[in-house]
Design a protein around this motif. Structure first.
Motif, PDB file in Angstrom:
ATOM      1  N   GLU A   1      44.113  -1.677  -6.123  1.00  0.00           N
ATOM      2  CA  GLU A   1      43.231  -0.503  -6.108  1.00  0.00           C
ATOM      3  C   GLU A   1      41.761  -0.908  -6.006  1.00  0.00           C
ATOM      4  O   GLU A   1      40.987  -0.280  -5.275  1.00  0.00           O
ATOM      5  N   VAL A   2      41.376  -1.963  -6.706  1.00  0.00           N
ATOM      6  CA  VAL A   2      39.989  -2.427  -6.611  1.00  0.00           C
ATOM      7  C   VAL A   2      39.721  -2.970  -5.209  1.00  0.00           C
ATOM      8  O   VAL A   2      38.667  -2.733  -4.618  1.00  0.00           O
TER       9      VAL A   2
ATOM     10  N   ASP B   1      39.119  -2.816 -22.210  1.00  0.00           N
ATOM     11  CA  ASP B   1      40.453  -2.662 -21.611  1.00  0.00           C
ATOM     12  C   ASP B   1      40.426  -2.903 -20.108  1.00  0.00           C
ATOM     13  O   ASP B   1      41.437  -3.287 -19.518  1.00  0.00           O
ATOM     14  N   ALA B   2      39.309  -2.631 -19.493  1.00  0.00           N
ATOM     15  CA  ALA B   2      39.157  -2.797 -18.043  1.00  0.00           C
ATOM     16  C   ALA B   2      37.673  -2.868 -17.765  1.00  0.00           C
ATOM     17  O   ALA B   2      36.858  -2.479 -18.613  1.00  0.00           O
ATOM     18  N   ILE B   3      37.317  -3.400 -16.598  1.00  0.00           N
ATOM     19  CA  ILE B   3      35.911  -3.426 -16.192  1.00  0.00           C
ATOM     20  C   ILE B   3      35.739  -2.411 -15.067  1.00  0.00           C
ATOM     21  O   ILE B   3      36.174  -2.624 -13.937  1.00  0.00           O
ATOM     22  N   LEU B   4      35.099  -1.289 -15.404  1.00  0.00           N
ATOM     23  CA  LEU B   4      34.801  -0.291 -14.381  1.00  0.00           C
ATOM     24  C   LEU B   4      33.289  -0.261 -14.186  1.00  0.00           C
ATOM     25  O   LEU B   4      32.568  -1.060 -14.772  1.00  0.00           O
TER      26      LEU B   4
ATOM     27  N   VAL C   1      39.754   6.626 -10.977  1.00  0.00           N
ATOM     28  CA  VAL C   1      40.458   5.378 -11.314  1.00  0.00           C
ATOM     29  C   VAL C   1      41.184   5.532 -12.654  1.00  0.00           C
ATOM     30  O   VAL C   1      42.309   5.036 -12.815  1.00  0.00           O
TER      31      VAL C   1
ATOM     32  N   ILE D   1      40.676  -5.685 -15.002  1.00  0.00           N
ATOM     33  CA  ILE D   1      41.818  -5.213 -14.214  1.00  0.00           C
ATOM     34  C   ILE D   1      41.419  -5.259 -12.742  1.00  0.00           C
ATOM     35  O   ILE D   1      40.622  -4.435 -12.279  1.00  0.00           O
TER      36      ILE D   1
ATOM     37  N   MET E   1      42.345   8.255 -13.827  1.00  0.00           N
ATOM     38  CA  MET E   1      43.339   9.338 -13.715  1.00  0.00           C
ATOM     39  C   MET E   1      43.267  10.278 -14.915  1.00  0.00           C
ATOM     40  O   MET E   1      44.284  10.699 -15.452  1.00  0.00           O
TER      41      MET E   1
ATOM     42  N   ASN F   1      48.196   0.232  -9.739  1.00  0.00           N
ATOM     43  CA  ASN F   1      46.831   0.757  -9.826  1.00  0.00           C
ATOM     44  C   ASN F   1      46.229   0.491 -11.208  1.00  0.00           C
ATOM     45  O   ASN F   1      46.919   0.081 -12.148  1.00  0.00           O
ATOM     46  N   VAL F   2      44.931   0.683 -11.292  1.00  0.00           N
ATOM     47  CA  VAL F   2      44.180   0.293 -12.496  1.00  0.00           C
ATOM     48  C   VAL F   2      44.724   0.994 -13.740  1.00  0.00           C
ATOM     49  O   VAL F   2      44.962   0.369 -14.772  1.00  0.00           O
TER      50      VAL F   2
ATOM     51  N   VAL G   1      33.061  -1.149  -8.861  1.00  0.00           N
ATOM     52  CA  VAL G   1      34.361  -0.541  -8.567  1.00  0.00           C
ATOM     53  C   VAL G   1      34.149   0.801  -7.852  1.00  0.00           C
ATOM     54  O   VAL G   1      34.855   1.136  -6.903  1.00  0.00           O
TER      55      VAL G   1
END
Lengths: 240, 240
Positions: free
Chosen positions: A155-156, B149-152, B173, A151, B175, A133-134, B156
């Motif tokens: 999950e995406v 760090d991530a693309i949210l 996502v 990422i 958490m 998961n992300v 998403v």
């Protein structure tokens, strides 16, 4: 094979980019000792935990259960592994299990991973296409310095590999055609599923993923577009 | 206010991290000249394009249309802006419009953005929580060196801000709990929506987002957890 059209590399992560077995065993060893067991069982503990990975995802892939994060499946599987190792679940605080479950967030990269990814990133998009998961992937990247552009993954996509939707929804998010995306994995089965969806494929052998006695995925067994010794070699083959 | 508990900063991007108006106007100027119009209209062209942004998303938020990528909405809006500027859509090749639509993928960061994000990343998770789709954010990050760090964000979450699901699914996502995530924006309305969902909030004024005559969001107008001059100042306030 020309490398000109590959715009994104997407990666299997457990085994391909990071060494899950050593990382999980390291934390399992400390756990086992705290509970009066031998640290020598740590590799077996890691293997037993990993052995429950595919069956747990299969219940999601089959539709028996809705999609849920891999962290949740890992946590359930951990409780079953405890019984297998004769540890009474009721004697272990939930917080200690939650913490051990995060061993998967702290896995170390293989020695070539950071350099290989960094080189590939200089001219391509790089992203995990993992069943992790992300949040697991974010924590692991920060722990090991993995320089992902984004990422992506189960999950995406809300689907576990090798379900086609895991690959196809990743293509949709990347807005790239099948031939512009290359799946990189140390597992022939992952590449076979990606190739069936039209992606290009690169195989990297990880001969120690399962320890010294490994018998699977010792060599490419499909018609993959690239075969490289490691991720640095893959980057070189793509002139970066 | 203690900074100890913030584990992730999530960012509005258009206006807060990048200068959309100058970037779009730069590419619109070249486009207008190619079509016999004055490059002097480029700022107005950018403003007209952006003016259609909220109404287009509103049709998705209201349920009138299913969720679709912002790139798709931008492309539809572009055709309407052409008419507004008296350019005959039929005279412009689709490929040229597709290319102009990518102006949003090539926006430059504000001067403090890369340093501020890099500093915050050293001890926190940083990710866009933008209405821009993942590929737009990836391209923009590679263009401007934004070290996410991530693309949210909306794609998403499958929901456009300020719909609560855009914020709440991002928490899921990540958490993390509401109090562990801080929304950073140059727009008071975005922060109000995030605060309603329980997130912490940081306001950064961007007094030139809409050009020299800007009248909106000149100062914080809510009870935000942090107010900073820019992203470097925000990092300093968090001791990084």
């Amino acid at each position: 094979m020309t490398t000109a059209n590959v715009k994104a590399f997407v990666f299997d992560v457990f085994g391909t980019v990071v060494d899950w077995r050593s990382g999980v065993a390291r934390e399992a060893a400390a756990f086992l000792q705290r509970h009066g067991r031998s640290a020598q069982d740590a590799d077996a503990f890691a293997d037993a935990w990993r052995a429950r990975y595919q069956p747990a995802m299969q219940r999601v892939r089959s539709g028996e259960r809705p999609f849920m994060k891999l962290d949740t499946l890992h946590r359930e599987n951990l409780e079953e592994v405890l019984s297998e190792f004769g540890i009474d679940r009721a004697q272990v605080p939930a917080a200690e299990l939650d913490e051990l479950n995060l061993a998967w967030h702290r896995l170390d990269p293989w020695p070539d991973s950071v350099e290989g990814l960094t080189r590939l990133k200089s001219r391509h998009i790089i992203a995990p296409l993992s069943n992790g998961n992300v949040k697991l992937m974010i924590d692991m990247a920060k722990h090991g310095g993995l320089p992902w552009d984004a990422i992506l993954g189960a999950e995406v996509a809300q689907a576990y590999k090798p379900t086609p939707e895991a690959y196809l929804r990743t293509l949709d998010v990347l807005m790239l055609s099948r031939a512009e995306v290359c799946m990189v994995a140390a597992h022939n089965s992952d590449l076979a599923a990606a190739q069936k969806c039209g992606l290009r494929t690169a195989f990297i052998p990880r001969l120690q993923e399962h320890g010294a006695a490994q018998t699977t995925d010792l060599k490419p067994d499909g018609n993959w577009d690239w075969v490289a010794r490691d991720l640095v070699d893959l980057a070189k083959q793509h002139n970066v």
